[in-house]
Design an enzyme around this catalytic site. Structure first.
Site, PDB file in Angstrom:
ATOM      1  N   PRO A  31       0.800  -1.225   0.000  1.00 57.96           N
ATOM      2  CA  PRO A  31       0.000   0.000   0.000  1.00 57.96           C
ATOM      3  C   PRO A  31       0.836   1.281   0.000  1.00 57.96           C
ATOM      4  O   PRO A  31       1.884   1.358   0.625  1.00 57.96           O
ATOM      5  CB  PRO A  31      -0.828  -0.111   1.284  1.00 57.96           C
ATOM      6  CG  PRO A  31      -0.068  -1.041   2.158  1.00 57.96           C
ATOM      7  CD  PRO A  31       0.602  -2.000   1.232  1.00 57.96           C
ATOM      8  N   ASN A  32       0.320   2.236  -0.719  1.00 55.30           N
ATOM      9  CA  ASN A  32       0.837   3.597  -0.820  1.00 55.30           C
ATOM     10  C   ASN A  32       2.119   3.722  -1.636  1.00 55.30           C
ATOM     11  O   ASN A  32       2.601   4.830  -1.858  1.00 55.30           O
ATOM     12  CB  ASN A  32       1.028   4.230   0.571  1.00 55.30           C
ATOM     13  CG  ASN A  32      -0.274   4.305   1.318  1.00 55.30           C
ATOM     14  OD1 ASN A  32      -1.270   4.781   0.794  1.00 55.30           O
ATOM     15  ND2 ASN A  32      -0.282   3.801   2.543  1.00 55.30           N
ATOM     16  N   ARG A  61       4.655  11.135  -1.987  1.00 53.55           N
ATOM     17  CA  ARG A  61       4.350  10.862  -0.584  1.00 53.55           C
ATOM     18  C   ARG A  61       5.605  11.014   0.264  1.00 53.55           C
ATOM     19  O   ARG A  61       6.572  10.285   0.095  1.00 53.55           O
ATOM     20  CB  ARG A  61       3.816   9.435  -0.436  1.00 53.55           C
ATOM     21  CG  ARG A  61       3.557   9.059   0.996  1.00 53.55           C
ATOM     22  CD  ARG A  61       3.043   7.637   1.103  1.00 53.55           C
ATOM     23  NE  ARG A  61       2.933   7.277   2.510  1.00 53.55           N
ATOM     24  CZ  ARG A  61       3.454   6.182   3.029  1.00 53.55           C
ATOM     25  NH1 ARG A  61       4.093   5.325   2.279  1.00 53.55           N
ATOM     26  NH2 ARG A  61       3.319   5.947   4.310  1.00 53.55           N
ATOM     27  N   TYR A  81      10.896   9.012   1.948  1.00 52.01           N
ATOM     28  CA  TYR A  81      10.958   7.996   0.905  1.00 52.01           C
ATOM     29  C   TYR A  81      11.703   8.435  -0.352  1.00 52.01           C
ATOM     30  O   TYR A  81      11.863   7.637  -1.275  1.00 52.01           O
ATOM     31  CB  TYR A  81       9.541   7.546   0.519  1.00 52.01           C
ATOM     32  CG  TYR A  81       8.781   6.978   1.696  1.00 52.01           C
ATOM     33  CD1 TYR A  81       9.117   5.742   2.228  1.00 52.01           C
ATOM     34  CD2 TYR A  81       7.745   7.690   2.288  1.00 52.01           C
ATOM     35  CE1 TYR A  81       8.439   5.221   3.315  1.00 52.01           C
ATOM     36  CE2 TYR A  81       7.059   7.172   3.372  1.00 52.01           C
ATOM     37  CZ  TYR A  81       7.410   5.948   3.889  1.00 52.01           C
ATOM     38  OH  TYR A  81       6.740   5.434   4.963  1.00 52.01           O
ATOM     39  N   HIS A  96      12.452  -2.551   2.281  1.00 52.05           N
ATOM     40  CA  HIS A  96      11.829  -1.306   2.741  1.00 52.05           C
ATOM     41  C   HIS A  96      12.730  -0.159   2.313  1.00 52.05           C
ATOM     42  O   HIS A  96      13.949  -0.227   2.483  1.00 52.05           O
ATOM     43  CB  HIS A  96      11.643  -1.289   4.259  1.00 52.05           C
ATOM     44  CG  HIS A  96      10.590  -2.236   4.718  1.00 52.05           C
ATOM     45  ND1 HIS A  96       9.257  -1.954   4.618  1.00 52.05           N
ATOM     46  CD2 HIS A  96      10.693  -3.473   5.251  1.00 52.05           C
ATOM     47  CE1 HIS A  96       8.565  -2.987   5.092  1.00 52.05           C
ATOM     48  NE2 HIS A  96       9.420  -3.921   5.469  1.00 52.05           N
ATOM     49  N   GLU A 153      12.587  -9.327   1.614  1.00 53.16           N
ATOM     50  CA  GLU A 153      11.740  -8.187   1.956  1.00 53.16           C
ATOM     51  C   GLU A 153      12.556  -6.907   1.805  1.00 53.16           C
ATOM     52  O   GLU A 153      13.720  -6.866   2.201  1.00 53.16           O
ATOM     53  CB  GLU A 153      11.242  -8.321   3.393  1.00 53.16           C
ATOM     54  CG  GLU A 153      10.350  -7.187   3.823  1.00 53.16           C
ATOM     55  CD  GLU A 153       9.856  -7.328   5.247  1.00 53.16           C
ATOM     56  OE1 GLU A 153       9.143  -6.418   5.690  1.00 53.16           O
ATOM     57  OE2 GLU A 153      10.174  -8.330   5.919  1.00 53.16           O
ATOM     58  N   ALA A 168       3.321  -0.895   4.937  1.00 52.44           N
ATOM     59  CA  ALA A 168       2.757  -0.927   6.289  1.00 52.44           C
ATOM     60  C   ALA A 168       2.227  -2.302   6.686  1.00 52.44           C
ATOM     61  O   ALA A 168       2.164  -2.626   7.879  1.00 52.44           O
ATOM     62  CB  ALA A 168       1.652   0.112   6.413  1.00 52.44           C
ATOM     63  N   ARG A 191      12.532   4.310  12.897  1.00 53.58           N
ATOM     64  CA  ARG A 191      11.310   5.099  12.828  1.00 53.58           C
ATOM     65  C   ARG A 191      10.426   4.845  14.052  1.00 53.58           C
ATOM     66  O   ARG A 191      10.900   4.387  15.077  1.00 53.58           O
ATOM     67  CB  ARG A 191      10.592   4.783  11.511  1.00 53.58           C
ATOM     68  CG  ARG A 191      11.467   5.209  10.307  1.00 53.58           C
ATOM     69  CD  ARG A 191      10.792   5.037   9.010  1.00 53.58           C
ATOM     70  NE  ARG A 191       9.575   5.836   8.942  1.00 53.58           N
ATOM     71  CZ  ARG A 191       8.642   5.661   8.026  1.00 53.58           C
ATOM     72  NH1 ARG A 191       8.777   4.726   7.098  1.00 53.58           N
ATOM     73  NH2 ARG A 191       7.566   6.410   8.015  1.00 53.58           N
TER      74      ARG A 191
END
Length: 161
Positions: free
Chosen positions: A21-22, A29, A34, A111, A109, A88, A118
């Protein structure tokens, strides 16, 4: 009658690259967190790196958790490895954890940000506990690193056969 054995040497050299998502609004964003790279630019990075390793990348994005789970199920038979940025959902989804855990192929994975630097709620990562490896905080280059890593894992698997 028993099921035929799965021959991993015939597994396609295709990798599945999933985005949660996003991520479809990357570049707009929270650029401070990011960066300004877009998802289309990341997709180009992935395809370029995959070609270097003689891999084919199937690149997808969704804002829906169930769709990510269904796509992970495709990797049970149709893909040699998975790169996933669950966004998320990494912090909330037991369903994604279970889908990744069910796979017999490497799963890396990714990110963009270092989630452990964070907010505390981002320090829990359900997908990471089922993944083969995690790359976090390398920005868009994390995707290139993930593709290179799965390529090395696939090469190692092929040599072991």
């Amino acid at each position: 009658m028993s099921e035929p054995a799965t021959d991993t040497t015939t597994r396609p050299r295709r990798i599945l690259v999933l985005n949660g998502p996003n991520l479809d609004v990357l570049g707009r964003r929270d650029p401070a967190q990011y960066g300004t790279v877009t998802l289309a630019e990341i997709e180009a990075i992935v395809h370029t790196e995959a070609a270097v390793h003689d891999l084919e990348a199937d690149f997808r994005q969704t804002n829906r958790e169930g769709e990510l789970v269904e796509w992970l199920h495709e990797a049970l038979d149709d893909f040699a490895a998975v790169v996933i940025n669950p966004a998320a959902y990494a912090h909330t989804s037991i369903a994604l954890h279970d889908a990744v855990e069910a796979l017999s192929v490497p799963v890396v994975e990714v990110h963009l940000s270092n989630t452990w630097k964070r907010e505390p709620f981002r320090h829990v990562d359900h997908v990471a506990t089922a993944a083969t490896a995690v790359i976090a905080g390398a920005g868009a280059d994390g995707y290139r690193l993930a593709v290179a890593h799965v390529a090395s894992l696939l090469t190692t698997d092929t040599q072991a056969d």
